[in-house]
Structure formats: structure tokens, C-alpha cells
Design a protein around this motif. Structure first.
Motif, PDB file in Angstrom:
ATOM      1  N   GLY A   1      50.140   0.296   4.558  1.00 51.25           N
ATOM      2  CA  GLY A   1      49.609   0.787   5.820  1.00 51.25           C
ATOM      3  C   GLY A   1      49.513  -0.228   6.928  1.00 51.25           C
ATOM      4  N   HIS A   2      49.589  -1.526   6.582  1.00 51.97           N
ATOM      5  CA  HIS A   2      49.601  -2.601   7.582  1.00 51.97           C
ATOM      6  C   HIS A   2      50.702  -3.601   7.224  1.00 51.97           C
ATOM      7  CE1 HIS A   2      45.485  -1.186   8.542  1.00 51.97           C
ATOM      8  NE2 HIS A   2      45.730  -1.695   9.730  1.00 51.97           N
ATOM      9  N   LEU A   3      51.226  -4.241   8.217  1.00 52.86           N
ATOM     10  CA  LEU A   3      52.198  -5.308   7.987  1.00 52.86           C
ATOM     11  C   LEU A   3      51.460  -6.635   8.192  1.00 52.86           C
ATOM     12  CD1 LEU A   3      55.819  -5.305   9.514  1.00 52.86           C
ATOM     13  CD2 LEU A   3      54.700  -7.271   8.472  1.00 52.86           C
ATOM     14  N   LYS A   4      50.716  -7.022   7.162  1.00 44.95           N
ATOM     15  CA  LYS A   4      49.861  -8.199   7.239  1.00 44.95           C
ATOM     16  C   LYS A   4      49.889  -8.962   5.917  1.00 44.95           C
ATOM     17  CE  LYS A   4      46.575  -6.544  10.721  1.00 44.95           C
ATOM     18  NZ  LYS A   4      45.152  -6.293  11.042  1.00 44.95           N
ATOM     19  N   PRO A   5      49.526 -10.240   5.936  1.00 40.68           N
ATOM     20  CA  PRO A   5      49.505 -11.024   4.702  1.00 40.68           C
ATOM     21  C   PRO A   5      48.652 -10.369   3.624  1.00 40.68           C
ATOM     22  CG  PRO A   5      49.285 -12.481   6.587  1.00 40.68           C
ATOM     23  CD  PRO A   5      49.206 -11.080   7.119  1.00 40.68           C
ATOM     24  N   GLY A   6      49.176 -10.394   2.392  1.00 39.83           N
ATOM     25  CA  GLY A   6      48.488  -9.818   1.252  1.00 39.83           C
ATOM     26  C   GLY A   6      48.855  -8.385   0.972  1.00 39.83           C
ATOM     27  N   LYS A   7      49.436  -7.700   1.954  1.00 38.59           N
ATOM     28  CA  LYS A   7      49.822  -6.303   1.768  1.00 38.59           C
ATOM     29  C   LYS A   7      51.178  -6.213   1.064  1.00 38.59           C
ATOM     30  CE  LYS A   7      46.362  -4.302   3.980  1.00 38.59           C
ATOM     31  NZ  LYS A   7      45.457  -3.323   3.340  1.00 38.59           N
ATOM     32  N   LEU A   8      51.462  -5.035   0.533  1.00 37.54           N
ATOM     33  CA  LEU A   8      52.766  -4.789  -0.069  1.00 37.54           C
ATOM     34  C   LEU A   8      53.845  -4.730   1.014  1.00 37.54           C
ATOM     35  CD1 LEU A   8      51.805  -2.030  -2.665  1.00 37.54           C
ATOM     36  CD2 LEU A   8      52.417  -4.408  -3.163  1.00 37.54           C
ATOM     37  N   PRO A   9      55.038  -5.206   0.716  1.00 40.51           N
ATOM     38  CA  PRO A   9      56.124  -5.204   1.714  1.00 40.51           C
ATOM     39  C   PRO A   9      56.762  -3.823   1.853  1.00 40.51           C
ATOM     40  CG  PRO A   9      56.903  -6.185  -0.319  1.00 40.51           C
ATOM     41  CD  PRO A   9      55.450  -5.873  -0.529  1.00 40.51           C
ATOM     42  N   LEU A  10      56.037  -2.940   2.503  1.00 39.41           N
ATOM     43  CA  LEU A  10      56.508  -1.590   2.768  1.00 39.41           C
ATOM     44  C   LEU A  10      56.540  -1.412   4.280  1.00 39.41           C
ATOM     45  CD1 LEU A  10      54.283   0.223   0.122  1.00 39.41           C
ATOM     46  CD2 LEU A  10      56.762  -0.034  -0.009  1.00 39.41           C
ATOM     47  N   PHE A  11      57.674  -1.737   4.875  1.00 36.82           N
ATOM     48  CA  PHE A  11      57.747  -1.651   6.332  1.00 36.82           C
ATOM     49  C   PHE A  11      59.150  -1.278   6.785  1.00 36.82           C
ATOM     50  CE2 PHE A  11      57.996  -6.151   5.093  1.00 36.82           C
ATOM     51  CZ  PHE A  11      59.155  -6.590   5.718  1.00 36.82           C
ATOM     52  N   ILE A  12      59.223  -0.882   8.052  1.00 34.95           N
ATOM     53  CA  ILE A  12      60.483  -0.396   8.611  1.00 34.95           C
ATOM     54  C   ILE A  12      60.770  -1.109   9.925  1.00 34.95           C
ATOM     55  CG2 ILE A  12      60.216   1.863   7.535  1.00 34.95           C
ATOM     56  CD1 ILE A  12      59.317   2.967  10.246  1.00 34.95           C
ATOM     57  N   GLY A  13      62.009  -0.967  10.406  1.00 33.46           N
ATOM     58  CA  GLY A  13      62.397  -1.568  11.666  1.00 33.46           C
ATOM     59  C   GLY A  13      63.097  -0.565  12.562  1.00 33.46           C
ATOM     60  N   VAL A  14      62.736  -0.581  13.841  1.00 33.97           N
ATOM     61  CA  VAL A  14      63.360   0.297  14.827  1.00 33.97           C
ATOM     62  C   VAL A  14      63.696  -0.523  16.068  1.00 33.97           C
ATOM     63  CG1 VAL A  14      62.085   2.318  14.014  1.00 33.97           C
ATOM     64  CG2 VAL A  14      61.143   0.948  15.883  1.00 33.97           C
ATOM     65  N   ARG A  15      64.519   0.031  16.910  1.00 30.53           N
ATOM     66  CA  ARG A  15      64.794  -0.607  18.204  1.00 30.53           C
ATOM     67  C   ARG A  15      63.738  -0.158  19.208  1.00 30.53           C
ATOM     68  NH1 ARG A  15      69.581  -3.250  18.420  1.00 30.53           N
ATOM     69  NH2 ARG A  15      71.008  -2.824  16.683  1.00 30.53           N
ATOM     70  N   GLY A  16      63.422  -1.036  20.134  1.00 32.22           N
ATOM     71  CA  GLY A  16      62.473  -0.671  21.174  1.00 32.22           C
ATOM     72  C   GLY A  16      61.038  -0.692  20.694  1.00 32.22           C
ATOM     73  N   ASN A  17      60.189   0.012  21.425  1.00 32.98           N
ATOM     74  CA  ASN A  17      58.750   0.000  21.169  1.00 32.98           C
ATOM     75  C   ASN A  17      58.270   1.408  20.816  1.00 32.98           C
ATOM     76  OD1 ASN A  17      55.985  -0.208  21.166  1.00 32.98           O
ATOM     77  ND2 ASN A  17      55.835  -1.289  23.110  1.00 32.98           N
ATOM     78  N   PRO A  18      58.022   1.683  19.532  1.00 33.86           N
ATOM     79  CA  PRO A  18      57.570   3.035  19.137  1.00 33.86           C
ATOM     80  C   PRO A  18      56.200   3.390  19.693  1.00 33.86           C
ATOM     81  CG  PRO A  18      57.402   1.515  17.306  1.00 33.86           C
ATOM     82  CD  PRO A  18      58.120   0.779  18.386  1.00 33.86           C
ATOM     83  N   LEU A  19      55.411   2.397  20.082  1.00 30.28           N
ATOM     84  CA  LEU A  19      54.120   2.680  20.693  1.00 30.28           C
ATOM     85  C   LEU A  19      54.290   3.323  22.064  1.00 30.28           C
ATOM     86  CD1 LEU A  19      52.207  -0.598  19.777  1.00 30.28           C
ATOM     87  CD2 LEU A  19      51.866   1.653  18.764  1.00 30.28           C
TER      88      LEU A  19
END
Length: 404
Positions: A371-389
Motif C-alpha cells: 500500500g506504500h512505496l516506502k522502506p520496509g514495505k513489500l516491493p509491490l509497485f507500478i510505473g506510469v508516465r506523467g502524474n496520476p495525481l
């Protein structure tokens, strides 16, 4: 699209143009490097790649994504892997006449889900436990894709709605026996059918509540004694309030819920998965799902659900994202962005929506290390172009996926 299945014995260095760490972060970090060691995110740093390479092991795998924004992976809290999004009756028949075809489709839907940025799927069960079989095949390396969380089969009262979800129960003793058997199979949660379906013919009509408050409380308490959370199919204000009072962990669907019950949901910290796509996608397609169904009735139900979602945010309800993938016109993986956009129409900001899709959904399904891309978390993340926010449409094309 580049996909990396993270191995615990390898060291990874990933450089990205930007990183959104998840809910609570103040915008995007620029010019970032993410390192992964022993199957965990080791650090997220800014300032470029040079220092990280100098510090790394010689056998590190270096991945350069200078034009990509990394963010936590998406989670769908309500799917039915055994359903085909088109013809439920035909699918249920196929489960016995040609189960290999069902398994073949599930394999494709797993890939479709992963390609859509989904790193975990919480299933709502089926009569023959296909999702549990899929989870086990995944554990043994026979199948790749998002992490599967399965209840095996669902509990429902015989003679009521739910015959394709589980074997059915008649007494409280039956329910306790089924929960014990499911716990023996090491399911991830218990699914219980509290109400019937929402009518698409008559606005506001929902199949009757299946259990008394006392029965439901006993069932939930039994599941909790086995350490199993409970997801409850419940529509109508009566069914939702009964489910909350019984202590369920999440309410699925929750159509026609009233303000007082939304406040009850917030106060009890019961999670809500509003599953708008089964209505919204029918309207988008102009599809009448069965004879006598009325698109105007569906539209009124849809609009009421959006209004309830907006109120739920203001009341502080824990909202996750669940698509009900497998329902009519709700496609595995591909319909996830549809659900996010319905939340947008309900008045949520992009940051609120992405937080629901990542950290809130991770909490709901019990994946506290995601759920977060932070130290200690599992490496479950994605990459997109631009700013999804700024633009949710950036999620249409997933460029990178890290999963385990």
C-alpha cells in the motif's frame, strides 16, 4: 510494459523520474532511486543513481526508468475470478462441463489484472473454489499474476440468493461447520451473503436479509475465532446495518444505505466496497442484463450510490476499491479504472481515489506490508508516465510492474 517478479535473493536498483510514496505523502519525489534487498524495499532516495550503484552489490539488477512515475500497486478488494463478465448462467454450467475452460480464462484474467497495475485481488468465492485453486497454483509457481486472497466458497442460506457461490447452509451449526472446514483449507477470509440482489426492474428493491442479527453475530464471531476476517455481501439499509452490528470487517456493495448507517459504518470502522462498476458499466454500454431490466432504474441506483460515496468520505468511512470483476460488463483488470472514475464522479479527489486504491485497500485485505512505496514495505509497485495525481488516465497504460 516491463514486469519484474522480485526474487528475495537478488538486489535491485530502480531509478525513476518521480515517486509517489502513497497516502500521506506530500506530492511527488523527484529523480528517485528505489533499492530492494531481501524481498523488501530497502530505501527510497532522491538525487540520482550514482551513489546507489557505488553502494550496491556487484550483481545488482539496475533498472532505469527516467521518464516514469513509480507508485504503490493497485488492489481490487472484490473480484470473482470464476465469473466471465458476460453470461453467469453459462459460466456456472461450464464449471462442471468444462472446468479446464474456466481455468484457462482465469489464467488470462490474471494477466489482464497484472497488466492493469493490480498487485492483489480479493475474491468473493464460487461454488467450486476456483479462486482457491488459483491461489494454490500460484503458490507452487504454476501461475503468475497478482496475489490472490480467497474465501474458497461463500456462506449463504439455502433457498436464498447465492447458490453459485457456495453449498449453502440451513442452520447455525452448518455455518460453524463450513467455517471450520474453510479454515482447515487455510482460506484468507470468510464471505457471507447477507442479502439478495438489487433489482434492476423496481428501484430500491433488494432480496431479503438472510440472517437475523443474532445468527450473523454468531457466524462472524466463529470466523474471528479462527482469525478470519469477514466480507459481507449486503445491500439495503437493513442488511448493511445488520452486518455492521454483527461485526463484519467489510461491507460489499451496500446499495441504498442511509446516512445513519454510513455514520454507524464510520464509528465501527467497518470498511466499505461500494462496487459501482456493475451499475455504471451497464449504463455506459447501454446493456440491459436480463428481460424486464430497466436502464432508468439502474441509473437511479447508480446515482444514489455516488451520492452515498460522497457522504461516506465526509463521515470518515474507510473506503477501498472493489470492482466486482466478473459481473456483467465488469472486466477483470480492465474495469478497474472505470471504478476509479466513478469515485471521481462521486466528488473524490485523485489523491483520495489513489489512496483508496492502494493503502486503504491494502488495509482492508490485510496486506499491511503493502500500500506504500516506502522502506520496509513489500516491493509491490507500478510505473506510469506523467502524474496520476493530476490525471487518472495515466493508469490506462502501465509501463512497469514490480510484484512478488
Amino acid at each position: 510494459m516491463k514486469t519484474i517478479k522480485i526474487k528475495p535473493d537478488k538486489y535491485y536498483i530502480i531509478h525513476a523520474g518521480q515517486v509517489w510514496e502513497g497516502a500521506g505523502s506530500s506530492g511527488l519525489l523527484q529523480n528517485c532511486t528505489v533499492t530492494i534487498k531481501k524481498g523488501r524495499i530497502e530505501r527510497v532516495s532522491t538525487g540520482g543513481l550514482k551513489t546507489e550503484i557505488n553502494d550496491a552489490q556487484h550483481d545488482a539488477q539496475v533498472i532505469r526508468l527516467p521518464e516514469i512515475t513509480l507508485m504503490p500497486g493497485l488492489i481490487d478488494c472484490h473480484v470473482h475470478l470464476a465469473f466471465d463478465s458476460q453470461n453467469l448462467l453459462k459460466t456456472v454450467e461450464e464449471w462442471t462441463t468444462n472446468p479446464a475452460a474456466t481455468r484457462s480464462r482465469i489464467k488470462q484474467w490474471m494477466q489482464d489484472s497484472l497488466s492493469s497495475g493490480l498487485v492483489a485481488l480479493r475474491d468473493g468465492g464460487d461454488l467450486y473454489g476456483f479462486s482457491l485453486q488459483t491461489r494454490e497454483a500460484q503458490k507452487t509457481g504454476q501461475l503468475e499474476g497478482p496475489k490472490i486472497l480467497s474465501p474458497g466458497t461463500a456462506l449463504y442460506k439455502k433457498g436464498r440468493y447465492g447458490h453459485f457461490l457456495g453449498p449453502g447452509i440451513e442452520t447455525l451449526a452448518d455455518a460453524k461447520d463450513q467455517i471450520a472446514a474453510l479454515a482447515e483449507q487455510k482460506v484468507d477470509h470468510i464471505k457471507i451473503v447477507v442479502s439478495g440482489l438489487v433489482s434492476f426492474k423496481e428501484y430500491g428493491l433488494v432480496g431479503k436479509t438472510q440472517f437475523t442479527a443474532e445468527e450473523l453475530r454468531a457466524i462472524v464471531d466463529t470466523a474471528h475465532r479462527y482469525g478470519l476476517p469477514v466480507m459481507a455481501h449486503a445491500s439495503s439499509d437493513e442488511a448493511v446495518s445488520t452486518a455492521i452490528s454483527a461485526g463484519v470487517d467489510s461491507v460489499e456493495h451496500g446499495y441504498f444505505v442511509k446516512d445513519a448507517t454510513l455514520k454507524q459504518m464510520a464509528e465501527s470502522q467497518t470498511a466499505w466496497l461500494p462496487t459501482v462498476a456493475p451499475l455504471g458499466n451497464l449504463l455506459t454500454a447501454g446493456h440491459v442484463p436480463y428481460p424486464g431490466a430497466n436502464l432508468d432504474v439502474i441509473r437511479r441506483s447508480y446515482e444514489g450510490q455516488l451520492e452515498a460515496i460522497n457522504k461516506a468520505v465526509n463521515y470518515g468511512v474507510l473506503l477501498g476499491i472493489g470492482t466486482d470483476a466478473g459481473a456483467n460488463q465488469v472486466y477483470h483488470g480492465k474495469s478497474y479504472l472505470d471504478e476509479l472514475k466513478y469515485y471521481q464522479k462521486a466528488g473524490l479527489s485523485n489523491e483520495e481515489i489513489l489512496s483508496a486504491a492502494t493503502s486503504a485497500s491494502a488495509k482492508i485485505v490485510g496486506m499491511h506490508e503493502a500500500g506504500h512505496l516506502k522502506p520496509g514495505k513489500l516491493p509491490l509497485f507500478i510505473g506510469v508516465r506523467g502524474n496520476p495525481l493530476q490525471n487518472l488516465n495515466q493508469l490506462k497504460n502501465i509501463e512497469f510492474i514490480a510484484y512478488i
